[in-house]
Scaffold this active site. Structure first.
Site, PDB file in Angstrom:
ATOM      1  N   CYS A 156       0.788  -1.220   0.026  1.00 11.55           N
ATOM      2  CA  CYS A 156       0.064  -0.245  -0.044  1.00 11.55           C
ATOM      3  C   CYS A 156       0.870   1.183  -0.073  1.00 11.55           C
ATOM      4  CB  CYS A 156      -0.900   0.050   1.023  1.00 11.55           C
ATOM      5  SG  CYS A 156      -2.129  -1.338   1.335  1.00 11.55           S
ATOM      6  N   HIS A 296      -2.924   8.477   5.755  1.00 14.52           N
ATOM      7  CA  HIS A 296      -3.169   7.252   5.238  1.00 14.52           C
ATOM      8  C   HIS A 296      -4.486   6.712   5.545  1.00 14.52           C
ATOM      9  CE1 HIS A 296      -2.532   3.024   3.757  1.00 14.52           C
ATOM     10  NE2 HIS A 296      -2.820   2.686   4.804  1.00 14.52           N
ATOM     11  N   GLU A 307      -1.342   5.774  13.410  1.00 16.89           N
ATOM     12  CA  GLU A 307      -1.012   6.967  12.490  1.00 16.89           C
ATOM     13  C   GLU A 307      -1.096   8.144  13.399  1.00 16.89           C
ATOM     14  OE1 GLU A 307      -2.265   8.865   8.296  1.00 16.89           O
ATOM     15  OE2 GLU A 307      -3.206   7.076   9.017  1.00 16.89           O
ATOM     16  N   LYS A 328      -9.352   8.627   1.432  1.00 14.17           N
ATOM     17  CA  LYS A 328      -9.819   7.503   1.351  1.00 14.17           C
ATOM     18  C   LYS A 328     -11.277   7.541   1.899  1.00 14.17           C
ATOM     19  CE  LYS A 328      -5.631   4.624   1.867  1.00 14.17           C
ATOM     20  NZ  LYS A 328      -4.698   5.920   2.164  1.00 14.17           N
ATOM     21  N   HIS A 333      -9.814   2.621  -0.542  1.00 20.04           N
ATOM     22  CA  HIS A 333      -8.342   2.481  -0.560  1.00 20.04           C
ATOM     23  C   HIS A 333      -7.849   1.483  -1.845  1.00 20.04           C
ATOM     24  CE1 HIS A 333      -4.506   1.285   0.745  1.00 20.04           C
ATOM     25  NE2 HIS A 333      -4.870   0.698   1.922  1.00 20.04           N
ATOM     26  N   PHE A 392       0.631  -3.580   4.717  1.00 18.84           N
ATOM     27  CA  PHE A 392       0.959  -4.855   5.091  1.00 18.84           C
ATOM     28  C   PHE A 392       2.461  -5.047   4.937  1.00 18.84           C
ATOM     29  CE2 PHE A 392      -3.769  -6.372   4.612  1.00 18.84           C
ATOM     30  CZ  PHE A 392      -4.090  -5.653   5.539  1.00 18.84           C
TER      31      PHE A 392
END
Length: 408
Positions: A156, A296, A307, A328, A333, A392
């Site tokens: 990502c 994010h 975050e 997002k 996403h 991830f």
């Protein structure tokens, strides 16, 4: 730009500043068997967007999105006189040709009935789908780019990292100009099933537009998306010499990995905080100089809290004063593509002085107690915009855009 709810840069911009989520029930296949049945889809017709039947037949949707987004970037940058031997390509993607590979496996295996498949039933372009580098090759061929061409696949964070790679190529004098960005088209049964299995995506199927809720106490996971965005990266003097339209300057890029867990995050936000501190050091800025953060903001409890901790760790008290938002909440996403989409949004924020809101943020998570710009866009003169990504595998990336000195 090709993004959900908008087929161009201007349509995308209007949607994110309006805070109108482009999320709906999945239309590309029957989502009924799945826990999460919603996604942010692009209303994308490759033929209407200028791709030929041959291009459509030999490429996966993620390549098609990339070609059309790159067309817009190249046209806007007016690259006609650029030395093609010094033109490079940096393409980010997390999952590559997922749709084509799954479709061809279904055909070749007769819906999984045959363990040993007959390759003769698959399209002759299956190798191009298997190898993600085909995306960079298609872009290089389309624009006659004979410089470095690479694919960056870091989950990502791929979109930020692809622009970061372009930044390094220009710094190292490997290229004068690099077409940099990312594309992903992951909305397919296999991807939906994978995220269902770990319960990462939102099951709020009855109200799709309210499903993506970053930093909200009522969030239930992220919403899958798709799309592509490209920027033209070149040395500032080179851009000025040819009279290019300059949106912003890359003033810092950093990446870290946490080595902690395949999908988990350390709650203290250490690695992401380190990446943020690094880009501030590169740009020779104080935390208080950051005027906007594109978060994010995936909408999972774990990520949003991680975050928030990273901002507090890296920025100190300044973290409570800087406006932050997650687009997002509007465009979903799109895995590897979202980093470049968010960086493009930062460039437009710097240019237009308007901060897009976080849609659906009605009741903030008490542990996410920063200024996440709920619901309504905000006017602001922004000199420096930060974007971060978390993926991830422990990937953590940060990039800082600033107004060029003469425009400050």
């Amino acid at each position: 730009m090709v993004a959900p709810g908008g087929g161009s840069r201007e349509e995308f911009w209007q949607r994110i500043v309006d805070g109108r989520p482009a999320i709906r029930r999945i239309s590309r296949f029957d989502p009924e068997p799945f826990r999460s049945q919603i996604a942010a889809e692009c209303d994308f017709d490759p033929a209407a967007s200028g791709l030929t039947p041959r291009e459509v037949r030999r490429t996966d949707r993620f390549v098609q999105l990339a070609l059309v987004a790159a067309d817009e970037a190249v046209a806007d940058a007016e690259l006609g006189g650029v030395d093609r031997d010094r033109l490079g390509v940096s393409l980010g993607t997390a999952v590559g040709s997922t749709i084509r590979l799954e479709d061809e496996y279904v055909v070749a295996s007769d819906h999984g009935r045959n363990w040993v498949v007959d390759h003769r039933h698959a399209l002759p372009f299956l190798y191009q789908s298997l190898v993600p580098s085909s995306g960079a090759a298609e872009l290089a061929t389309r624009f006659g780019a004979h410089g470095p061409a690479a694919v960056v696949s870091t989950g990502c964070t791929s979109g930020i990292d692809a622009i970061g790679h372009a930044y390094s190529l220009v710094q190292d004098d490997e290229a004068d100009v690099v077409l940099a960005g990312a594309s992903d088209a992951p909305i397919s049964p296999i991807t939906v099933a994978c995220f269902d299995a770990i319960r990462a995506t939102s099951p709020r199927n009855a109200e799709p537009t309210a499903a993506s809720r970053p930093f909200d106490n009522d969030r239930q996971g992220f919403v899958l998306g798709e799309g592509a965005a490209f920027l033209v990266v070149e040395e500032l003097g080179h851009a000025r010499a040819r009279g290019a339209r300059i949106y912003c300057e890359v003033t810092g890029y950093a990446a870290r990995a946490n080595g902690y867990h395949m999908t988990g995050l350390r709650p203290d936000g250490f690695e992401l905080g380190e990446a943020i501190a690094d880009v501030l050091h590169q740009a020779r800025l104080d935390p208080s100089d950051v005027g906007y953060i594109s978060a994010h903001g995936s909408g999972t409890r774990q990520n949003d809290r991680h975050e928030t901790a990273a901002y507090k760790r890296a920025l100190g008290e300044a973290a409570r004063k800087v406006p932050i938002s997650s687009i997002k909440s509007v465009v979903g996403h799109s895995l590897g593509a979202i980093g470049s989409i968010e960086m493009a949004a930062c460039a437009l924020v710097l240019q237009r002085g308007l901060i897009p809101p976080t849609a659906n943020l009605h009741t903030a998570d008490p542990e996410c107690d920063l200024d996440y710009t709920p619901l309504v866009a905000r006017e602001a003169v922004v000199q420096h915009a930060l974007s971060v990504g978390s993926g991830f595998g422990g990937f953590q990336s940060a990039m800082l855009f600033g107004k060029p000195a003469e425009e400050s």
